[in-house]
Design an enzyme around this catalytic site. Structure first.
Site, PDB file in Angstrom:
ATOM      1  N   SER A   1      -2.765  29.799 -32.874  1.00  0.00           N
ATOM      2  CA  SER A   1      -1.708  29.660 -33.869  1.00  0.00           C
ATOM      3  C   SER A   1      -0.592  30.652 -33.553  1.00  0.00           C
ATOM      4  O   SER A   1      -0.046  30.630 -32.452  1.00  0.00           O
ATOM      5  CB  SER A   1      -2.283  29.838 -35.274  1.00  0.00           C
ATOM      6  OG  SER A   1      -1.344  29.464 -36.261  1.00  0.00           O
TER       7      SER A   1
ATOM      8  N   GLU B   1      -3.701  18.803 -36.319  1.00  0.00           N
ATOM      9  CA  GLU B   1      -3.428  20.199 -36.656  1.00  0.00           C
ATOM     10  C   GLU B   1      -2.962  20.368 -38.100  1.00  0.00           C
ATOM     11  O   GLU B   1      -3.313  21.328 -38.782  1.00  0.00           O
ATOM     12  CB  GLU B   1      -2.354  20.761 -35.710  1.00  0.00           C
ATOM     13  CG  GLU B   1      -2.787  20.893 -34.264  1.00  0.00           C
ATOM     14  CD  GLU B   1      -3.521  22.183 -33.980  1.00  0.00           C
ATOM     15  OE1 GLU B   1      -3.817  22.928 -34.939  1.00  0.00           O
ATOM     16  OE2 GLU B   1      -3.805  22.447 -32.791  1.00  0.00           O
TER      17      GLU B   1
ATOM     18  N   HIS C   1      -6.266  22.462 -37.659  1.00  0.00           N
ATOM     19  CA  HIS C   1      -5.884  23.813 -37.279  1.00  0.00           C
ATOM     20  C   HIS C   1      -7.033  24.781 -37.558  1.00  0.00           C
ATOM     21  O   HIS C   1      -7.601  24.776 -38.653  1.00  0.00           O
ATOM     22  CB  HIS C   1      -4.648  24.210 -38.095  1.00  0.00           C
ATOM     23  CG  HIS C   1      -3.850  25.328 -37.519  1.00  0.00           C
ATOM     24  ND1 HIS C   1      -3.198  25.237 -36.314  1.00  0.00           N
ATOM     25  CD2 HIS C   1      -3.587  26.583 -37.992  1.00  0.00           C
ATOM     26  CE1 HIS C   1      -2.565  26.361 -36.072  1.00  0.00           C
ATOM     27  NE2 HIS C   1      -2.782  27.198 -37.071  1.00  0.00           N
TER      28      HIS C   1
END
Length: 542
Positions: A233, A344, A457
């Protein structure tokens, strides 16, 4: 148990309110925490392994086949007159410093996704996990430096246990770095000269940690000439930033980007400084002076209202946007491993009721998402015209993506296709290896079990690290454990050789056929239709 999104959101907000009530106490205690850590540093009692660094000796502890050294300072406390300055070297110490406890984490807004405190501006510390025995020779083991995510506003190194990766023959280093306004505020009063660079202090911290690795990691059994930087990230975005930053040249030999390609266009310095001036006024410095800013209480500076992603083209750490630098070939010539997860944005859309667009969190204005408000939501979260929103809706008809059309399209434009763009840019000049994590049954570490049933994610994190502070400790089934072992072996092999392929799992380089690996249990599979499945030609033409 399946939790309705609205119920989980209310629980999340309640947790945030509870954390906010504790935040002032945690921050007020930061100085005392730092003092306690300093006192502990001087004790050094115990029978654990001892390693001598350039700044002094540290005593760690042995856990199975791995030695752990926690809370080692790599820079001076960025406090007082050192607030918003490049990191300075740490002070040396006498005797043996205790390195069996984590140091304080950098100040950040309260979060329901991770435990609170301790926090302190005195937070520039790292942790080393190294296989036993470690010889201290120059011809050491490969090194992997992990840069945590968290939007450049939160998270901490203590949340990632590097022991399992280390057990595969890699020296793992996890680092803290300054966050939020303390790490990324650009303000003209903070520039070393009028019109000079300001901001990106957190990225400077990362470079300081990498310099510490160069100077010291051989004493822990690592090879300073064989260093991989890795992050997920905002940590993956940080890896990209270091890949294009001249200041990081020579400090690493491999780069691993996990879900980090969502913000490739950094702000101009003037834009960031205008934001910084507005922030300074709100924080309590209407006179806009550096002296006022450096004397503000930490609590005035730790706020979720400060948005620093995607960073700033400051002229020093970053001289141009990341995407432009990669396309022009202005990046370190090191092998790259880059990947994303299946959907995601599902974590953000279903869990937080927002999207990550251009690195900025954008709320979904009309909920629940229906056929009637679908196009209006697209226009709002992507900042496009009604005509363009209609074209996107036609490309992604809601009926074709039950309950997930919005997250699918924003995932494609914000994560998947930018990742493909990065693969195409880097593969022209360096060995590039790509993946998509596709275990849709991955246990979610940060949402209730059963709430999200897709690889989203952060879903890949439990396959690489133990996450000791995750709200929902994940448990992998046997097939997932097999995949996790394959992934750790691939990451370790990439850190060692620049190639993630192993005898058990061949991994072709990304090239003209756009081959990548689909990470699915129990055995990863070759994937060649990534661009088509994520509609990348449509987004490129838009």
């Amino acid at each position: 148990m399946i939790v309705h999104p609205a119920h989980w959101r209310r629980a999340q907000l309640a947790a945030i309110r509870f954390c906010v009530t504790l935040a002032a106490l945690a921050l007020a205690a930061a100085g005392a925490t730092a003092a306690t850590a300093a006192a502990a540093a001087a004790s050094g009692s115990g029978s654990g392994p001892i390693v001598t660094t350039d700044d002094g000796a540290v005593r760690g502890m042995t856990a199975g086949t791995v030695d752990e050294f926690l809370g080692i300072p790599y820079a001076a406390p960025p406090t007082g007159n050192l607030r918003w300055r490049p990191p300075h070297p740490p002070a040396e110490w006498q005797g043996v410093r205790d390195a069996t406890q984590f140091a304080p984490s950098c100040p950040q807004p309260p979060s329901p996704f991770a435990p609170s405190g301790p926090f302190s501006e005195d937070c520039l510390y790292l942790n080393v996990y190294t296989p036993v025995p470690h010889t201290g020779d120059e011809d050491g083991l490969p090194v992997l430096v992990w840069i945590h995510g968290g939007g450049l506003t939160e998270e901490r190194s203590r949340n990632y246990d590097g022991a399992k990766l280390a057990a595969d023959g890699t020296v793992v280093v996890t680092i803290n770095y300054r966050l939020g306004a303390l790490g990324f505020l650009a303000h003209p009063a903070l520039a070393s000269r009028p019109g000079g660079p300001a901001g990106n202090y957190g990225l400077m911290d990362q470079q300081a940690a990498l310099r510490w690795v160069q100077d010291n990691i051989s004493q822990f059994g690592g090879d300073p000439h064989n260093v991989a930087i890795a992050g997920q990230s905002a940590g993956g975005l940080s890896v990209l930033a270091q890949l294009v930053s001249v200041g990081a040249r020579g400090l690493f030999q491999r780069a691993i980007i996990q879900s980090g390609t969502f913000a490739l266009n950094q702000q101009p310095l003037a834009t960031a400084e205008a934001t910084g001036e507005a922030f300074a006024a709100q924080a309590g410095c209407p006179d806009q002076t550096a002296a006022c800013l450096r004397h503000l209480p930490v609590a005035n500076l730790v706020t979720p209202n400060f948005v620093e992603i995607p960073g700033v083209v400051d002229g020093k750490v970053l001289t141009e946007p990341i995407g432009a630098a990669l396309a022009a070939g202005q990046f370190a010539r090191v092998p790259v491993l880059n990947g994303t997860n299946h959907d995601e944005e599902r974590l953000f859309v279903d869990g937080l009721h927002l999207t990550v667009s251009g690195g900025t969190f954008v709320p979904i204005p009309y909920e629940p998402v229906t056929t009637d408000n679908y196009q209006a939501n697209i226009a709002a979260v992507l900042g496009v015209s009604a005509e363009r929103a209609a074209a996107i809706a036609a490309e992604y008809p809601p009926g074709a993506y039950p309950d997930a059309a919005l997250s699918t399209l924003v995932s494609d434009t914000n994560f998947a296709c930018p990742a493909l763009q990065v693969d195409q840019s880097t593969a022209q000049r360096v060995p590039t290896f790509a993946y998509e994590f596709n275990d849709d049954n991955a246990p979610p570490p940060y949402t209730p079990p059963g709430f999200l049933t897709v690889a989203t994610h952060e879903s890949e994190l439990p396959y690489l690290f133990d996450l000791p502070n995750a709200p929902y400790p994940p448990t992998l089934n046997p097939d997932q454990q097999t995949l996790a072992a394959s992934m750790r072996a691939a990451w370790a092999n990439f850190a060692a050789t620049g190639n993630p392929a192993t005898a058990a799992v061949p991994w072709p380089a990304f090239g003209g056929s756009a081959q990548m690996l689909s990470l699915v249990p129990p055995q990863p599979q070759l994937e060649t239709d990534f661009a088509a499945r994520h509609h990348c030609a449509f987004w490129a033409a838009g």
